[in-house]
Design an enzyme around this catalytic site. Structure first.
Site, PDB file in Angstrom:
ATOM      1  N   ASN A   9       4.660  -3.827  12.442  1.00 26.78           N
ATOM      2  CA  ASN A   9       5.441  -2.850  11.950  1.00 26.78           C
ATOM      3  C   ASN A   9       3.569  -2.536  11.994  1.00 26.78           C
ATOM      4  OD1 ASN A   9       5.192  -1.087  10.360  1.00 26.78           O
ATOM      5  ND2 ASN A   9       6.042  -1.509   8.400  1.00 26.78           N
ATOM      6  N   TRP A  10       3.116  -1.960  12.413  1.00 25.27           N
ATOM      7  CA  TRP A  10       1.575  -1.413  12.259  1.00 25.27           C
ATOM      8  C   TRP A  10       1.482  -0.111  11.322  1.00 25.27           C
ATOM      9  CZ3 TRP A  10       0.713  -0.251  18.920  1.00 25.27           C
ATOM     10  CH2 TRP A  10       1.010  -2.030  19.153  1.00 25.27           C
ATOM     11  N   LYS A  11       2.844  -0.227  10.361  1.00 30.99           N
ATOM     12  CA  LYS A  11       2.259   0.673   9.424  1.00 30.99           C
ATOM     13  C   LYS A  11       1.023   1.654   9.643  1.00 30.99           C
ATOM     14  CE  LYS A  11       2.559  -2.717   6.819  1.00 30.99           C
ATOM     15  NZ  LYS A  11       2.892  -3.435   5.826  1.00 30.99           N
ATOM     16  N   HIS A  95      11.895   0.540   4.594  1.00 30.90           N
ATOM     17  CA  HIS A  95      10.663  -0.926   4.307  1.00 30.90           C
ATOM     18  C   HIS A  95      10.159  -0.695   2.439  1.00 30.90           C
ATOM     19  CE1 HIS A  95       6.593  -2.488   4.041  1.00 30.90           C
ATOM     20  NE2 HIS A  95       6.939  -3.167   5.456  1.00 30.90           N
ATOM     21  N   GLU A  97       7.468  -0.253   0.959  1.00 33.55           N
ATOM     22  CA  GLU A  97       5.855   0.342   1.419  1.00 33.55           C
ATOM     23  C   GLU A  97       7.436   1.948   0.972  1.00 33.55           C
ATOM     24  OE1 GLU A  97       3.804  -0.538   4.322  1.00 33.55           O
ATOM     25  OE2 GLU A  97       3.500  -2.528   3.042  1.00 33.55           O
ATOM     26  N   GLU A 167      12.432  -8.714   2.913  1.00 29.86           N
ATOM     27  CA  GLU A 167      11.331  -8.516   3.303  1.00 29.86           C
ATOM     28  C   GLU A 167      10.661  -8.769   1.806  1.00 29.86           C
ATOM     29  OE1 GLU A 167       9.021  -6.956   6.568  1.00 29.86           O
ATOM     30  OE2 GLU A 167       9.913  -5.567   5.787  1.00 29.86           O
ATOM     31  N   GLY A 173       1.368  -8.621   2.923  1.00 36.95           N
ATOM     32  CA  GLY A 173       0.904  -8.414   3.080  1.00 36.95           C
ATOM     33  C   GLY A 173      -0.064  -8.752   1.896  1.00 36.95           C
ATOM     34  N   SER A 213       4.465 -11.831   5.582  1.00 32.65           N
ATOM     35  CA  SER A 213       3.008 -12.709   6.395  1.00 32.65           C
ATOM     36  C   SER A 213       3.260 -13.653   7.226  1.00 32.65           C
ATOM     37  CB  SER A 213       2.384 -13.318   4.767  1.00 32.65           C
ATOM     38  OG  SER A 213       1.482 -12.425   4.120  1.00 32.65           O
ATOM     39  N   GLY A 234       3.596  -7.648   9.849  1.00 27.09           N
ATOM     40  CA  GLY A 234       2.809  -6.778   9.817  1.00 27.09           C
ATOM     41  C   GLY A 234       1.613  -6.712  10.498  1.00 27.09           C
ATOM     42  N   GLY A 235       0.253  -7.568   9.449  1.00 26.97           N
ATOM     43  CA  GLY A 235      -1.183  -7.454   9.948  1.00 26.97           C
ATOM     44  C   GLY A 235      -1.179  -8.658  11.049  1.00 26.97           C
TER      45      GLY A 235
HETATM   46  C1  PEP Z   1       5.143  -5.647   6.718  1.00 27.39           C
HETATM   47  O1  PEP Z   1       4.882  -5.402   6.286  1.00 27.39           O
HETATM   48  O2  PEP Z   1       6.714  -5.088   7.299  1.00 27.39           O
HETATM   49  C2  PEP Z   1       5.105  -6.632   6.738  1.00 27.39           C
HETATM   50  C3  PEP Z   1       5.419  -8.079   6.857  1.00 27.39           C
HETATM   51  O3  PEP Z   1       3.900  -6.592   6.780  1.00 27.39           O
HETATM   52  P1  PEP Z   1       2.656  -8.481   6.380  1.00 27.39           P
HETATM   53  O4  PEP Z   1       3.351  -9.298   7.367  1.00 27.39           O
HETATM   54  O5  PEP Z   1       2.050  -7.809   6.583  1.00 27.39           O
HETATM   55  O6  PEP Z   1       3.058  -8.868   5.090  1.00 27.39           O
END
Ligand code: PEP
Length: 249
Positions: A9-11, A95, A97, A167, A173, A213, A234-235
Site C-alpha cells: 500500500n503506497w498511500k 483502510h 486511514e 491491521e 506506520g 509495520s 505500507g512503509g
Molecule cells: C498499511 O498502511 O496498510 C500498513 C500496514 O502500513 P505500515 O506497513 O507502514 O505499518
C-alpha cells in the site's frame, strides 16, 4: 491450500518516476507465482501508467480506495467502473486511514463492498483495533464486529472476491508489530467468526493478511503462522530492496 498474498500500500507517497522505477524492479523479481500473489496499490493518478509497466508481469495493480456509486455528481471520487476501464484489478477498502482521517463508517465500507461484489471487483477489506481497544481487552469483539458490519448482506458466493486484512491501528506506520502469536490469535478469531457466519469450508478458504509495520525482519515469523496468509505492507513496500525481501520471505 490458500495462496499467499503480499500487497504494497503506497498511500500518498512516491513521485511518478520513483513509482515507475519501483514497478520496473518488481516486474524483474523471481517469486513463486503459483503460490503467491503480489499486489501494489499506488496513487490513483499513477494507476494507468503503472498498469502498463506491470502488464506483462504477474504483479497486480490495485487502487487504495473507490466510491460505491457508478457515476454522477460525486466530486473528487472514483468509481469501480472507471478503475476497471483502465485495467485496475481490485482495491483496498476500509483502510484505517480512510476510517479515521476520512470518517468512513462501517456502513459506507459495507456499501463499497456490495458495489465491489456487484462488479466482481476483488477487494482487500481492512479491519483492526486501536491501542485503547486492545488495552481494554475488547480487540476481538471490535474486529469481528467490523468484519460482520462490512460483510452485512454479503453471501457465501460473494466472498470469492474478498480478502481480509487484519491491521491493528497501533501497529500501522509505528514500527510496532503485533507479535506473531497475537496476530495469529486474531486471524483465528476472524476465521472462527466467518465459520459461524458462513461455514467452515468458506472460513478455511478466505485469505487473511496481516498489516502493521511488516518488514523483511519479521515477515517469515508472521508467515509461519497457520492462519496468516500474507501481508499488507505500507512503509517497507516503498523501496525495491525491502519489498523484494518481503515478497521472497
Ligand atoms: C498499511 O498502511 O496498510 C500498513 C500496514 O502500513 P505500515 O506497513 O507502514 O505499518
Amino acid at each position: 491450500m490458500r495462496r499467499s498474498v503480499i500487497a504494497g500500500n503506497w498511500k500518498m507517497n512516491l513521485g511518478f518516476g520513483e513509482a515507475a522505477d519501483l514497478v520496473n524492479s518488481l516486474t524483474k523479481l523471481n517469486y513463486n507465482t503459483e503460490q503467491k500473489d503480489v499486489i501494489i496499490a499506488p496513487s490513483f493518478v499513477y494507476l494507468s501508467e503503472l498498469g502498463k509497466i506491470a502488464k506483462d508481469s504477474n504483479i497486480k495493480v490495485y487502487a487504495q480506495n473507490f466510491y460505491y456509486e457508478d457515476s454522477g455528481a460525486f466530486t473528487g471520487e472514483v468509481s469501480i467502473e472507471m478503475l476497471k476501464n483502465i485495467g485496475v484489478a481490485g482495491s483496498i477498502v476500509g483502510h484505517s486511514e480512510r476510517r479515521m482521517i476520512f470518517h468512513e463508517t462501517d456502513e459506507v465500507i459495507n456499501k463499497k463492498i456490495k458495489a465491489a461484489v456487484a462488479h466482481k471487483f476483488p477487494v482487500i477489506f481492512c479491519v483492526g483495533e486501536t491501542l485503547e481497544q486492545r488495552v481494554a481487552g475488547v480487540h476481538e469483539e471490535v474486529v469481528t464486529a467490523q468484519v460482520g458490519l462490512g460483510l452485512e448482506g454479503i453471501s457465501e458466493k460473494d466472498m470469492e472476491i474478498i480478502t481480509i486484512a487484519y491491521e491493528p491501528v497501533w501497529a500501522i506506520g509505528t514500527g510496532k508489530t503485533a507479535s506473531s502469536d497475537d496476530a495469529e490469535s486474531m486471524h483465528k478469531a476472524i476465521r472462527n467468526f466467518l465459520g459461524k457466519k458462513y461455514n467452515k469450508a468458506l472460513a478455511d478458504n478466505v485469505r487473511i493478511l496481516y498489516g502493521g509495520s511488516v518488514k523483511p525482519e519479521n515477515i517469515s515469523e508472521l508467515m509461519a503462522m497457520e492462519n496468516i496468509d500474507g501481508a499488507l505492507v505500507g512503509g517497507a513496500s516503498l523501496k525495491a530492496d525491502s519489498f523484494a525481501k518481503i515478497i521472497n520471505y
